[in-house]
Design a protein around this motif. Structure first.
Motif, PDB file in Angstrom:
ATOM      1  N   SER A 220      -8.781   1.442   6.430  1.00 37.49           N
ATOM      2  CA  SER A 220      -8.966   0.393   5.432  1.00 37.49           C
ATOM      3  C   SER A 220      -9.881  -0.691   6.012  1.00 37.49           C
ATOM      4  CB  SER A 220      -7.618  -0.217   5.048  1.00 37.49           C
ATOM      5  OG  SER A 220      -7.055  -0.913   6.139  1.00 37.49           O
TER       6      SER A 220
ATOM      7  N   THR B  49      -4.236   3.316   7.439  1.00 35.83           N
ATOM      8  CA  THR B  49      -4.386   1.856   7.518  1.00 35.83           C
ATOM      9  C   THR B  49      -5.595   1.459   8.354  1.00 35.83           C
ATOM     10  OG1 THR B  49      -2.825   1.819   9.376  1.00 35.83           O
ATOM     11  CG2 THR B  49      -1.933   1.416   7.174  1.00 35.83           C
TER      12      THR B  49
ATOM     13  N   TYR C 230       0.026   5.384  -0.964  1.00 35.10           N
ATOM     14  CA  TYR C 230       0.031   6.292   0.175  1.00 35.10           C
ATOM     15  C   TYR C 230       1.144   7.331   0.040  1.00 35.10           C
ATOM     16  CZ  TYR C 230       0.678   8.274   4.755  1.00 35.10           C
ATOM     17  OH  TYR C 230       0.834   9.174   5.774  1.00 35.10           O
TER      18      TYR C 230
ATOM     19  N   LYS D 285      -9.183  -3.680   6.630  1.00 38.03           N
ATOM     20  CA  LYS D 285      -8.460  -4.724   7.350  1.00 38.03           C
ATOM     21  C   LYS D 285      -8.706  -4.621   8.853  1.00 38.03           C
ATOM     22  CE  LYS D 285      -4.758  -4.794   3.898  1.00 38.03           C
ATOM     23  NZ  LYS D 285      -3.310  -4.589   3.648  1.00 38.03           N
TER      24      LYS D 285
ATOM     25  N   ASP E 295       0.812  -1.215   0.000  1.00 39.03           N
ATOM     26  CA  ASP E 295       0.000   0.000   0.000  1.00 39.03           C
ATOM     27  C   ASP E 295       0.846   1.266   0.000  1.00 39.03           C
ATOM     28  OD1 ASP E 295       1.019  -0.286   2.529  1.00 39.03           O
ATOM     29  OD2 ASP E 295      -0.863   0.153   3.581  1.00 39.03           O
TER      30      ASP E 295
END
Length: 582
Positions: A516, A513, A248, A518, A244
């Motif tokens: 996201s 993050t 980013y 996840k 990623d």
């Protein structure tokens, strides 16, 4: 800026060798003196020092972490320099700042050598004194932050590009290779801005010079090879480990920072005008008249003069256009202005009846007025503290903390005023320079306690000292919607953060993050799940919260039969010694 005329060509006088030595001693003290004398300051120092500490412990030289979480807000190069210092000399505030101080001092040496070659030794000596006593340069040489290391390599790239065209064919290629290497390392420090700024400065400078075609030599294939040989191994390696990162690093951290307001660092276009006035003080008092005089005498500018003028203007305008603005962004412009100011003082010293001398004398008048006013105001406050306390009743503790530093400040400004009066009375340019340089010298000596008190008010060192004796190795340290900056560094351990979006970690990448799809990483607990998380714990917890969450903390303590304790005026804590619900 400075007042050039065709008659004011480059000076050729050499200054006394002992004065050069004295200048470097002063510069060294301004940057290294009592470097570890105050604690790490929020918001950047504690975080950056902790990232470097974790790097030195884990030897993860490519992927930095903060509080155990991947931290890709900035490349790893600068963190590596601090981590290596920790490995060699141990972990402390002074060692954490050593990298910035070394880059700052190295930049002064580079400026001295360049100015000695292109101007003369007197200008070179004055230049390092002016730059080293500039508040912005002093600050960024003495804190744990990227800007000074970035400034060193950006300046190196610009100066090398300039020297390439001032050198023979034999040495030109070497200078351009050095410029490409410096731009590559600058990119490793803070991303694309590391090569964008020197490229922009040199393109516009050579356009002004009417020799834009020389940029073909700057962009020669061999220079691209050197640049990419430095940058690509880091970029490719990091991208393989963190897929990623390309999006980013390029789109979010660079493009979005420059073009959008999402980083909450917006400011008006004129933002850098007051920043220069304050962070280039007291030298900034000379700018208004010298800018006008410089423009009128522009036909007398040398090529080197034009470089520094274009440099300062381009950097300020470039970052004024940016949607994200911080004082440190124009650090290299301050270096350029410092050289131009030194150039003016050198001309004034060489010709005491010239325009340059009149400008520095005129600039001493506002310095005198400013110093006298502040000396009187601070003297009144020192003799009657109620003047300040009555105006800021909610900040009484903070006012009382700073009160012992008020009288030394008043005396310092009185001394600056006295030196200004003597300089104006005698019309002595040397004394004018002493009057201007006295303010920053007094700031870092007589008024050192003021800086130390300020640092203490923005540091978590005292908080860590209060927590440490009660914190067992098996106890998990948890912060409820807060993370005192530097706490991880001082306690040498990770902190679990209960949060809504991760903003407490002051990391845009961590927020990126967490947003996201996840699952959240270990060490970060969603606020809506924290009660279930507390119940599921199988070991003691030391829970910290700010005062605005005191009721919430007391409720948790009551349920667990524990007691809330005050840690400071801002934080409270509760020790949950047994697993919740057991």
């Amino acid at each position: 800026m400075l007042p050039f005329s065709p008659q004011m060509s480059n000076t050729t006088r050499k200054t006394n060798t002992w004065f050069v030595v004295f200048a470097f001693i002063v510069c060294a003290y301004m940057l290294f003196g009592r470097l570890g004398g105050w604690p790490l300051i929020a918001p950047d120092e504690g975080r950056n020092a902790e990232v470097a500490r974790e790097m030195s412990q884990s030897h993860s030289w490519l992927v930095p972490t903060y509080d155990g979480l991947t931290y890709l807000d900035k490349p790893a190069f600068y963190f590596k320099t601090i981590a290596l210092s920790f490995s060699l000399f141990g972990e402390s505030e002074g060692i954490a700042r050593l990298s910035s101080a070394l880059f700052g001092f190295s930049l002064l040496v580079m400026v001295f050598l360049f100015c000695q070659r292109m101007y003369d030794q007197r200008t070179a000596t004055l230049a390092i004194l002016v730059i080293a006593t500039t508040p912005l340069f002093m600050a960024f040489s003495r804190i744990v932050i990227f800007d000074m290391s970035l400034a060193f390599f950006v300046c190196a790239s610009i100066l090398a590009c300039f020297l390439a065209e001032e050198s023979s064919e034999k040495h030109r290629a070497v200078w351009y290779l050095a410029a490409a290497a410096a731009a590559g390392i600058a990119t490793l420090i803070k991303g694309p801005v590391g090569f964008i700024v020197p490229t922009l400065v040199m393109v516009i400078f050579n356009a002004v010079e009417g020799r834009l075609t020389v940029m073909k030599r700057a962009f020669a294939v061999r220079n691209w090879v050197v640049f990419f040989a430095i940058v690509l191994p880091w970029f490719i390696g990091l991208s393989l480990l963190r897929p990623d990162f390309p999006y980013y690093g390029i789109m979010r951290e660079s493009v979005a920072r420059f073009t959008t307001t999402e980083f909450h660092r917006t400011a008006p276009f004129y933002y850098y005008a007051p920043i220069i006035a304050g962070t280039f003080f007291a030298w900034s008092l000379l700018l208004p008249e010298s800018i006008v005089a410089a423009w009128r005498g522009r036909k007398g500018w040398s090529r080197t003069d034009r470089l520094f003028i274009v440099w300062a203007v381009v950097v300020v305008i470039f970052f004024s256009i940016s949607q994200s603005k911080l004082p440190g962004y124009i650090l290299t412009a301050i270096v350029a202005l410092g050289v131009l100011t030194a150039r003016m003082f050198a001309l004034a010293l060489n010709k005491s009846t010239g325009r340059a001398a009149r400008i520095v004398w005129h600039g001493t008048i506002p310095l005198l007025v400013f110093s006298m006013v502040l000396a009187c105001l601070l003297g009144m406050i020192a003799s009657n503290p109620e003047i300040l306390i009555s105006r800021f009743p909610r900040k009484q503790d903070l006012v009382e903390l700073f009160m012992p530093t008020i009288l030394p400040m008043a005396l310092s400004f009185a001394l600056v005023a006295l030196l200004s009066v003597i300089a104006l009375w005698t019309r002595n340019t040397k004394l004018v320079f002493v009057a201007f340089i006295s303010f920053p010298l007094l700031l870092i000596t007589v008024n050192y306690d003021l800086l130390a008190v300020y640092a203490e008010s923005r540091s978590s060192r005292e908080l860590a000292e209060r927590i440490s004796p009660t914190l067992e190795p098996t106890t998990e340290l948890v912060c409820l919607e807060c993370l005192p900056n530097g706490l991880s560094f001082y306690l040498k351990r990770f902190v679990t953060v209960i949060t809504r979006n991760g903003s407490e970690l002051t990391s845009n990448y961590v927020i990126f993050t967490l947003n996201s799809a996840k699952p959240w990483p270990q060490g970060v607990v969603p606020i809506e799940q924290y009660q279930q998380w507390l119940i599921a714990r199988t070991h003691p917890i030391y829970l910290i919260a700010e005062k605005n969450h005191l009721a919430q903390l007391e409720d948790i303590a009551q349920k667990q039969g524990a007691e809330v304790v005050d840690l400071s005026s801002k934080y409270s804590a509760v020790l949950l010694p047994f697993p919740a619900g057991k």
